[in-house]
Motif scaffolding. Structure first.
Motif, mmCIF file in Angstrom:
data_model
loop_
_atom_site.group_PDB
_atom_site.id
_atom_site.type_symbol
_atom_site.label_atom_id
_atom_site.label_comp_id
_atom_site.label_asym_id
_atom_site.label_seq_id
_atom_site.Cartn_x
_atom_site.Cartn_y
_atom_site.Cartn_z
ATOM 1 N N LEU A 205 -1.327 11.901 0.663
ATOM 2 C CA LEU A 205 -1.797 11.636 2.029
ATOM 3 C C LEU A 205 -3.310 11.829 2.130
ATOM 4 N N GLU A 206 -3.856 12.662 1.233
ATOM 5 C CA GLU A 206 -5.298 12.907 1.228
ATOM 6 C C GLU A 206 -5.939 12.508 -0.101
ATOM 7 N N CYS A 207 -5.303 11.577 -0.815
ATOM 8 C CA CYS A 207 -5.850 11.073 -2.085
ATOM 9 C C CYS A 207 -5.822 9.544 -2.061
ATOM 10 N N PRO A 208 -6.662 8.926 -1.246
ATOM 11 C CA PRO A 208 -6.586 7.472 -1.062
ATOM 12 C C PRO A 208 -6.967 6.651 -2.290
ATOM 13 N N ASP A 209 -7.628 7.269 -3.265
ATOM 14 C CA ASP A 209 -8.081 6.501 -4.429
ATOM 15 C C ASP A 209 -6.989 6.275 -5.467
ATOM 16 N N VAL A 210 -5.838 6.961 -5.324
ATOM 17 C CA VAL A 210 -4.746 6.758 -6.282
ATOM 18 C C VAL A 210 -4.141 5.372 -6.062
ATOM 19 N N ARG A 211 -4.135 4.569 -7.112
ATOM 20 C CA ARG A 211 -3.669 3.185 -7.006
ATOM 21 C C ARG A 211 -2.170 3.053 -7.246
ATOM 22 N N ASN A 212 -1.668 3.837 -8.213
ATOM 23 C CA ASN A 212 -0.253 3.725 -8.575
ATOM 24 C C ASN A 212 0.377 5.082 -8.805
ATOM 25 N N VAL A 213 1.670 5.169 -8.502
ATOM 26 C CA VAL A 213 2.513 6.295 -8.877
ATOM 27 C C VAL A 213 3.659 5.728 -9.706
ATOM 28 N N ILE A 214 3.739 6.138 -10.948
ATOM 29 C CA ILE A 214 4.809 5.670 -11.838
ATOM 30 C C ILE A 214 5.862 6.768 -11.889
ATOM 31 N N TYR A 216 9.516 8.286 -13.153
ATOM 32 C CA TYR A 216 10.638 8.269 -14.085
ATOM 33 C C TYR A 216 11.888 8.768 -13.371
ATOM 34 N N ARG A 217 13.006 8.088 -13.574
ATOM 35 C CA ARG A 217 14.255 8.499 -12.930
ATOM 36 C C ARG A 217 14.944 9.549 -13.799
ATOM 37 N N ARG A 218 14.911 10.789 -13.328
ATOM 38 C CA ARG A 218 15.542 11.889 -14.052
ATOM 39 C C ARG A 218 16.809 12.367 -13.348
ATOM 40 N N THR A 219 16.708 12.673 -12.052
ATOM 41 C CA THR A 219 17.855 13.234 -11.335
ATOM 42 C C THR A 219 18.700 12.174 -10.649
ATOM 43 N N GLY A 220 18.104 11.011 -10.365
ATOM 44 C CA GLY A 220 18.843 9.932 -9.712
ATOM 45 C C GLY A 220 18.936 10.054 -8.206
ATOM 46 N N SER A 221 18.232 11.051 -7.618
ATOM 47 C CA SER A 221 18.293 11.203 -6.164
ATOM 48 C C SER A 221 17.412 10.156 -5.486
ATOM 49 N N ALA A 222 17.734 9.870 -4.245
ATOM 50 C CA ALA A 222 16.975 8.875 -3.490
ATOM 51 C C ALA A 222 15.577 9.406 -3.193
ATOM 52 N N ILE A 223 14.579 8.543 -3.338
ATOM 53 C CA ILE A 223 13.202 8.932 -3.038
ATOM 54 C C ILE A 223 12.546 7.838 -2.209
ATOM 55 N N PRO A 224 11.626 8.186 -1.336
ATOM 56 C CA PRO A 224 10.874 7.157 -0.608
ATOM 57 C C PRO A 224 9.897 6.467 -1.548
ATOM 58 N N ARG A 225 9.638 5.209 -1.296
ATOM 59 C CA ARG A 225 8.698 4.453 -2.135
ATOM 60 C C ARG A 225 7.713 3.711 -1.250
ATOM 61 N N LYS A 226 6.456 3.767 -1.659
ATOM 62 C CA LYS A 226 5.414 3.046 -0.938
ATOM 63 C C LYS A 226 5.166 1.725 -1.644
ATOM 64 N N GLU A 227 5.395 0.647 -0.929
ATOM 65 C CA GLU A 227 5.282 -0.690 -1.511
ATOM 66 C C GLU A 227 3.868 -0.919 -2.039
ATOM 67 N N GLY A 228 3.820 -1.464 -3.255
ATOM 68 C CA GLY A 228 2.537 -1.787 -3.866
ATOM 69 C C GLY A 228 1.904 -0.633 -4.625
ATOM 70 N N ARG A 229 2.334 0.590 -4.337
ATOM 71 C CA ARG A 229 1.774 1.757 -5.033
ATOM 72 C C ARG A 229 2.765 2.366 -5.999
ATOM 73 N N ASP A 230 4.012 2.556 -5.551
ATOM 74 C CA ASP A 230 5.014 3.280 -6.332
ATOM 75 C C ASP A 230 5.809 2.328 -7.213
ATOM 76 N N LEU A 231 5.928 2.704 -8.479
ATOM 77 C CA LEU A 231 6.614 1.859 -9.461
ATOM 78 C C LEU A 231 7.617 2.707 -10.235
ATOM 79 N N TRP A 232 8.812 2.158 -10.457
ATOM 80 C CA TRP A 232 9.785 2.823 -11.324
ATOM 81 C C TRP A 232 9.383 2.616 -12.789
ATOM 82 N N TRP A 233 9.394 3.658 -13.558
ATOM 83 C CA TRP A 233 9.098 3.586 -14.998
ATOM 84 C C TRP A 233 10.043 2.588 -15.666
#
Length: 651
Positions: A205-214, A216-233
């Protein structure tokens, strides 16, 4: 305190050791001291794989060091590719045990394939040499794969321990100015999911310069995803289908990097102020971590090496990833806690994978002592041939238990002293060489020139306490504090000009053995007596009722400081009032009346960092004000501090 027993190496151990006998050590140490550039140059040429040979061994302009300048090298290539192209290709590189019991064994050949694929993902997303990544993951193989993939491309990484808060993560992302965060949905710890992606979202929320979050699915629990930034490994990896794409992904070449190219930045917390970003570079760090695998852990080709540290700490960097893999070892990784689902989890893993070299912390050892000998005695630990201790000085009582119960009296113990800043082990016994004294880190390794000095920088002589410094540069030394060279010079190089100030107190005995006494601020002055908190803690833990102890000084109008001890007890029905009096007398008998604690507080737990170190700074604050201030981001359990702050001394 009573004289300690000395444990010489056995003839059987010496017979197959990499360095055999004290004469061999002295020859090696003298050679390194007489001509350091030649010594390190020969090792670097022999032990590392270079794309282009280095032109100069060392450029030294205190406090700035450059090692092996002119050379071209890659850390990932040294850790993976050269082994995958050799007879080691089918050798296990990573032997992984998940907390729920899942397991994977990854060979060097397979590790090269996995690292290359993830490096290709990073490259296709536009990341290149010089960009920076933050890795925030559980103890799973993908954490190592991510580190190595970054190293492959020349992307300096900063691994943030998966137990850190969103606030701590944010501070590190911002200081490093990272563009990509590599994480997981969560991990497992004591049967519960530790949700990591949630903390990432809060931090960003306070790191606007981060372009991507990759992710990895370890636990399989549901997580929120931000379109265009968050990517599944796994979704990024699935694009490599078809022979041509697979070949492209799995042959991602390692970048040819300068020997001084930044490898990683690892943050350590100070008493106040923002965390310090300790910068380590490539060639010198790889050389010293791999050499200490051979010198200190006596690494043999058939060893199964287990360092229990998380990769979020320097011990995990140096002795889970870069040191062992550069040396071609088989490395055990474990995701969970040492006491879950039962107190024998460590020993179960040792037995299961036939671990030969086991490296852990005094904190873990003391916690396991408290549960009794029945847990290790229920398992076959006969595969073990060498034990190691890291993180803080190990008290003699814990050393003796480790040697007797875990090592069955036949395994040497490598009690190691080093720091995040040193990069690799500095002082430790070579196990085929050095007679061991419980509680002593023993002798410096080749190329390391320590000294113990007073406040003016003058050597204090044998059996006198002083400040531990290192007089000459070494290859794996910290290069700077990220973004703050002035702080680097002031903190480490201003106390004794031209020498590295460790911040630790120590003494050297008549045999040249070094006894590290803890941080400088863990040395008290009581009525003119300089008392080591470590020495008093060792005396307390030697008492049969005590499991763990932490000692701090508290202000006293007459003596300047008084000794205050926080004590956890072994299981039993104890009368605290009577035991408190007994322990005070015990310390007086073991050390002297001047060391008698004025106050003893019994507690169920001590405040520790997530890496297991006791936070004595917080105990000092509790004693002074019944509250805490400053940086507590490394604290494992804040409720421990809350309970201690509300406790009053009843003795």
């Amino acid at each position: 305190m009573s004289d300690l027993k000395i444990y010489p190496p056995s003839a059987e151990f010496v017979a197959r050791a990499n360095v055999k006998g004290m004469d061999a050590y002295r020859e090696l140490y003298d050679r390194a001291r007489q001509d350091p550039p030649k010594f390190w140059s020969e090792l670097a040429s022999q032990e590392l794989a270079w794309f282009r040979p280095f032109a100069q061994t060392l450029e030294w302009d205190p406090p700035n060091a450059k090692w092996f300048t002119g050379g071209k090298i890659n850390a990932c290539y040294n850790c993976v590719d050269r082994h995958a192209a050799s007879e080691r290709k089918t050798k296990p590189a990573i032997i992984w045990e998940g907390e729920p019991g899942d397991q994977r064994i990854i060979t060097y050949e397979e590790l090269q394939r996995l690292v290359s694929r993830f490096a290709t993902i990073l490259r296709q997303l536009g990341y290149k040499t010089g960009d920076r990544a933050v890795i925030y993951m559980p103890m799973i193989p993908e954490a190592v794969i991510a580190m190595l993939a970054c190293a492959r491309l020349g992307i300096p990484h900063s691994v943030v321990f998966g137990g850190f808060s969103a606030e701590a993560l944010k501070a590190r992302i911002q200081d490093l100015d990272a563009w990509v965060v590599i994480t997981a949905d969560g991990g497992w710890r004591r049967g519960k999911e530790v949700r990591l992606k949630d903390a990432v979202d809060e931090a960003l929320l306070e790191c606007p310069d981060v372009r991507n979050v990759i992710v990895y699915r370890r636990t399989g629990s549901a997580i929120p995803r931000k379109e265009g930034r968050d990517l599944w490994w796994h979704e990024q990896d699935e694009q490599f289908s078809g022979a041509q794409l697979v070949q492209m992904a799995e042959t991602c070449p390692a970048e040819e990097l300068d020997s001084e190219h930044p490898l990683f930045v690892l943050y350590t917390s100070g008493t106040t102020g923002k965390p310090k970003g300790i910068l380590h570079t490539t060639a010198g760090y790889l050389l010293q971590t791999s050499m200490t695998m051979k010198w200190v852990f006596d690494l043999q080709e058939d060893d199964v090496f287990w360092c229990t540290a998380d990769v979020g700490w320097v011990t995990g960097h140096s002795y889970v990833v870069y040191g062992p893999l550069t040396a071609g070892a088989s490395v055990v990784m474990y995701e969970g806690a040492p006491d879950y689902p039962a107190f024998d989890r460590f020993w179960q893993i040792v037995e299961k994978y036939k671990v030969t070299v086991f490296y852990t912390s005094p904190t873990a050892i003391r916690a396991l002592i408290r549960q009794g000998d029945k847990w290790p005695e229920a398992h076959d630990l006969s595969s073990l041939r060498l034990l190691g201790s890291v993180g803080e000085p190990i008290n003699p009582a814990a050393w003796e238990w480790f040697h007797r119960v875990i090592g069955k009296g036949r395994c040497p113990i490598a009690d190691t002293w080093w720091q995040t800043e040193t990069g690799a082990i500095m002082i430790a016994p070579m196990p085929g060489v050095v007679p061991l004294k419980p509680g002593s880190a023993t002798l410096p390794l080749p190329g390391i020139i320590p000294d113990i000095v007073d406040t003016r920088g003058v050597p204090v002589g044998d059996n006198r306490e002083g400040f531990l410094i290192i007089r000459e540069p070494w290859p794996s030394m910290v290069r700077t504090i990220w973004g703050d060279p002035k702080r680097f010079e002031e903190q480490y190089w201003s106390r004794v000009p031209g020498a590295y100030f460790t911040g630790d107190a120590a003494r050297r005995d008549e045999n040249g053995y070094i006894w590290v006494l803890g941080r400088v601020d863990d040395v008290m002055n009581v009525s003119g007596h300089r008392l080591s908190t470590m020495e008093i803690e060792s005396a307390l833990v030697h008492h049969p009722a005590v499991a763990e102890a932490a000692v701090v000084g508290k202000p006293h109008e007459i003596t300047g400081q008084a000794v205050c001890a926080f004590v956890t007890l072994k299981k039993g029905d104890w009368d605290h009032t009577a035991l408190g009096k007994e322990l005070r007398q015990w310390v007086a008998h073991e050390i002297g009346p001047f060391a008698r604690p004025e106050e003893i507080r019994f507690t169920d737990a001590l405040p520790k960092t997530r890496s297991g170190k006791i936070m004595r700074r917080l105990l000092r604050e509790i004693i002074a004000s019944n509250g805490v201030t400053g940086d507590v981001t490394t604290l494992e359990d804040l409720t421990v501090v809350t309970a201690l702050a509300s406790q009053h001394d009843d003795d």
